[in-house]
Design an enzyme around this catalytic site. Structure first.
Site: not given
Ligand code: UD1
Length: 343
Positions: A127, A152, A156
């Site tokens: 990841s 997690y 990895k």
């Molecule tokens: C997350 C994990 C990462 C993992 C990946 C697997 C964290 C910090 N990181 O990545 O380690 O490998 O998932 O899929 O959890 N967001 C919103 N609203 C929401 C959900 C997300 O604004 O309800 C934003 C988050 O702040 C981020 C982006 O969307 O900026 C992507 O979020 P997400 O899909 O959870 O992925 P990551 O955090 O990048």
């Protein structure tokens, strides 16, 4: 010539099921093992509908070494793709031992059984989380990893390290770690996709569930980041493109083209996309309005991370092809399909 045989652990899951489809389409025989801890048999039915082939399936937990030994005893594999792992960052912070036990033990079991049964090739599901708050952007495979901020992420990093150490002293074994950025979307047939249990942690499932009326409102976690529109930047990779990266990695291995025993590839698009852009893109692609609000930053989120994909482009001959708009349309079609199925 008989087909090459690939063991796919976690093959009923989101990435595993899409990869199984692409492997079958590429002419591989696939054996799936899964314990359905975060998936169910419907994904395998979807694989069958898409490809016309039902992959051989064994319900087994990779942590159960004796049960896994029987799988190796009954089949000889040309390669293994190891997906089976827990993946919820928050849960891993709350229950670290569960994550270390599951993710590390299953990996060790698989690698030891590969050795015992002379299977030579493994692709490991890593990841972009290993880069943490990266020193340089975009990140290349040489960008230093940062200390993991969750158990997690640590599993990895530790699995990558174990793989590197194990293949380094083993003349027979080859390992490829694929570092995924943010996998999103669903198969264009809408017969397989992501099936999060409970409230989704990830952005796109939260968006599609909000559009479907299951969640009231999407929270955008932070609009005060030092980015052009204030929201975080990520590299959203289409799930089918990601699945195809596994096929080219497996081709490389079974054809004996690996240049080193252990190789790492970033699997992303190379294009940063903000949360606002993704939300607007989803609305446009599907011609609907999403209920969303700006909320506080989510602890642990990095401001920005996206991939330099030069290595995957040049060495694997792979690049992301699907347009974000099509990916977001597929994500919505899949959500609609699931809602209809549950009626
Ligand atoms: C997350 C994990 C990462 C993992 C990946 C697997 C964290 C910090 N990181 O990545 O380690 O490998 O998932 O899929 O959890 N967001 C919103 N609203 C929401 C959900 C997300 O604004 O309800 C934003 C988050 O702040 C981020 C982006 O969307 O900026 C992507 O979020 P997400 O899909 O959870 O992925 P990551 O955090 O990048």
């Amino acid at each position: 010539m008989s087909k090459k045989r690939v063991l796919v652990t976690g093959g009923a899951g989101y990435i595993g099921s899409h990869t199984t489809v692409e492997l079958i389409n590429a002419g591989y025989e696939v054996i799936v093992v899964d314990n359905f801890s975060n998936s169910d048999a419907s994904s395998l039915e979807g694989v069958k509908k898409i490809t016309g082939v039902a992959p051989t399936f064994v319900e087994v937990d990779c942590c159960d070494k004796e049960a896994m030994r029987r799988v190796f005893e009954d089949n000889s594999f040309d390669a293994v793709i190891h997906f089976a792992a827990y993946k919820a960052v928050g849960e891993s912070v709350a229950q670290p031992a569960k994550y270390y036990r599951n993710n590390l033990l299953s990996f060790i079991n698989v690698v030891e059984l590969m050795k015992e049964y002379h299977c030579k090739n493994i692709v490991f599901s890593s990841s972009a989380t290993v880069y943490g708050d990266a020193e340089e952007l975009p990140v290349t495979e040489r960008t230093p990893r940062k200390p993991a901020t969750s158990p997690y992420g640590n599993t990895k990093q530790m699995s990558e390290d174990m793989l590197r150490d194990i293949v380094t002293v083993d003349d027979e074994l080859r390992g490829i770690a694929l570092r995924y950025f943010n996998p999103i979307g669903a198969h264009p047939s809408a017969l397989i996709g992501e099936l999060p249990r409970g409230v989704p942690n990830n952005l796109v499932p939260y968006i599609t569930q909000t559009a479907a009326g299951i969640r009231e409102c999407l929270s955008i976690f932070g609009d005060d980041y030092p980015t052009p529109d204030g929201s975080c930047l990520r590299d959203y990779i289409d799930i089918v493109d990601l699945a195809r990266a596994h096929v080219v990695a497996i081709n490389r291995m079974v054809e004996g083209r690996c240049e080193e025993r252990y190789e790492i590839f970033n699997v992303g698009t190379g294009t940063p996309v903000s949360v606002f852009e993704l939300v607007k893109g989803f609305e446009k692609a599907n011609n609907l309005k999403l209920n969303y609000k700006v909320a506080a930053r989510r602890p642990g989120d990095v401001t920005a991370v996206w991939a330099d994909t030069t290595r995957a482009n040049e060495v694997l001959g792979w690049r992301a092809e699907r347009k974000l708009e099509d990916t977001l349309r597929a994500a919505w079609q899949w959500e609609c399909y699931v809602r209809n199925r549950e009626k």
